[in-house]
Design a protein around this motif. Structure first.
Motif, PDB file in Angstrom:
ATOM      1  N   GLY A  12      -3.432 -45.067  -4.228  1.00 55.92           N
ATOM      2  CA  GLY A  12      -2.233 -44.612  -3.512  1.00 55.92           C
ATOM      3  C   GLY A  12      -2.527 -43.766  -2.293  1.00 55.92           C
ATOM      4  O   GLY A  12      -1.759 -43.771  -1.324  1.00 55.92           O
ATOM      5  N   ILE A  13      -3.644 -43.039  -2.281  1.00 57.70           N
ATOM      6  CA  ILE A  13      -3.923 -42.184  -1.111  1.00 57.70           C
ATOM      7  C   ILE A  13      -4.271 -43.047   0.104  1.00 57.70           C
ATOM      8  O   ILE A  13      -4.073 -42.624   1.249  1.00 57.70           O
ATOM      9  CB  ILE A  13      -5.027 -41.131  -1.384  1.00 57.70           C
ATOM     10  CG1 ILE A  13      -5.012 -40.064  -0.267  1.00 57.70           C
ATOM     11  CG2 ILE A  13      -6.400 -41.767  -1.510  1.00 57.70           C
ATOM     12  CD1 ILE A  13      -5.836 -38.839  -0.517  1.00 57.70           C
ATOM     13  N   SER A  14      -4.743 -44.250  -0.124  1.00 58.33           N
ATOM     14  CA  SER A  14      -5.108 -45.121   0.999  1.00 58.33           C
ATOM     15  C   SER A  14      -4.012 -46.133   1.335  1.00 58.33           C
ATOM     16  O   SER A  14      -4.165 -46.922   2.274  1.00 58.33           O
ATOM     17  CB  SER A  14      -6.423 -45.856   0.691  1.00 58.33           C
ATOM     18  OG  SER A  14      -7.476 -44.927   0.497  1.00 58.33           O
ATOM     19  N   ALA A  15      -2.906 -46.106   0.579  1.00 54.20           N
ATOM     20  CA  ALA A  15      -1.839 -47.103   0.784  1.00 54.20           C
ATOM     21  C   ALA A  15      -1.261 -47.014   2.195  1.00 54.20           C
ATOM     22  O   ALA A  15      -1.041 -48.038   2.854  1.00 54.20           O
ATOM     23  CB  ALA A  15      -0.738 -46.922  -0.257  1.00 54.20           C
ATOM     24  N   GLU A  16      -1.044 -45.796   2.681  1.00 54.12           N
ATOM     25  CA  GLU A  16      -0.456 -45.660   4.028  1.00 54.12           C
ATOM     26  C   GLU A  16      -1.463 -45.952   5.143  1.00 54.12           C
ATOM     27  O   GLU A  16      -1.087 -46.010   6.312  1.00 54.12           O
ATOM     28  CB  GLU A  16       0.158 -44.266   4.181  1.00 54.12           C
ATOM     29  CG  GLU A  16       1.430 -44.126   3.351  1.00 54.12           C
ATOM     30  CD  GLU A  16       1.744 -42.684   3.008  1.00 54.12           C
ATOM     31  OE1 GLU A  16       2.436 -42.041   3.817  1.00 54.12           O
ATOM     32  OE2 GLU A  16       1.278 -42.213   1.952  1.00 54.12           O
TER      33      GLU A  16
END
Ligand code: OAD
Length: 233
Positions: A12-16
């Protein structure tokens, strides 16, 4: 002495940044079956498909950038001793500039020998294929911990977690062990924050403050808050 912040990050931290998560509705495990691309059996059965899967991930990684959440964790080092334990195989924490990063599930930008697991080489964002050999003459494989394989860095990660004053859990479903179990290693007085826009998946974490936001907003806000707390001490 600076307080110790242990950060457990997931997809999730790399999703954006534009990297797909695994278990969200448009996640990678909707497109591929784990058993086909992320197990040792898959590698024995169809190495071409496994190599292709990780080649694609690696090529894509070259075209994305760290986001505000990765950068905020670097800012946190101004006043805390920050140790990142990531389940991610991308290199976005490195590129943001974090000082201490432990990759529990391996690294996309590295490959290793199938004859000697200690023989690890940096390949950056290039592809590997069947017939690409290590210096011992055996096939190269992705430097990834597949399902069913041991997690060599779990001991180091749990020892770190035992020293946490604060634990930040960011963008992980906590569905995969032993990584998820790390949360149980924190000392009793440790404050725990979880940043994730999805439903809270776990009910078993005590002392938890759930920040239901995307990492790109939730993490910088939390970092500002923690930095201003030490101003007040
Ligand atoms: P998951 O795909 O299981 O979970 C991703 C989490 O990120 C979910 O809780 C989402 O709600 C959350 N999320 C989505 N967008 C977000 C955003 N913008 N900001 C913050 N959070 C967001 O991924 P992981 O928990 O990392 O292992 O998965 C763990 C392991 O399972 C991976 O390391 C990988 C995978 O199979 C291997 O391949 C060995």
């Amino acid at each position: 002495m600076k307080k110790k912040v242990i950060v457990l990050t997931g997809a999730g931290i790399s999703a954006e940044s534009g990297i797909k998560t695994f278990r969200d509705s448009d996640g990678l495990w909707e497109e591929y079956r784990i058993e086909d691309v992320a197990t040792y059996d898959a590698w024995l059965r169809n190495p071409a498909l496994v190599l292709e899967f990780y080649n694609r991930r690696r090529t894509q990684l070259a075209s994305v950038l760290p986001n505000r959440a990765h950068h905020a964790l670097v800012m946190l080092e101004q006043k805390y001793d920050v140790r990142i334990i990531t389940q991610n195989v991308d290199d976005l924490h490195e590129r943001a500039g974090s000082s201490y990063i432990l990759h529990l599930h391996g690294e996309l930008t590295k490959v290793r020998s199938t004859a000697n697991p200690e023989l690890v080489t940096d390949i950056g964002y290039s592809e590997i294929g069947q017939g690409d050999k290590c210096s011992l003459g055996s096939q190269l494989r992705p430097h990834i911990v597949w399902f069913g394989e041991a997690v060599p860095l779990i001991q180091e990660a749990s020892e770190l977690t035992m020293q946490a004053d604060i634990l930040l859990v960011i963008g992980t479903s906590l569905a995969v062990y032993p990584a998820a179990g790390l949360v149980n290693y924190v000392p009793a007085n440790c404050r725990i924050f979880l940043v994730d826009p999805g439903d809270l998946q776990v009910q078993w974490i005590k002392n938890l403050e759930f920040i239901r936001e995307k990492a790109g907003t939730g993490v910088p806000d939390l970092v500002d808050r923690l930095l201003s707390e030490t101003d007040n001490n």
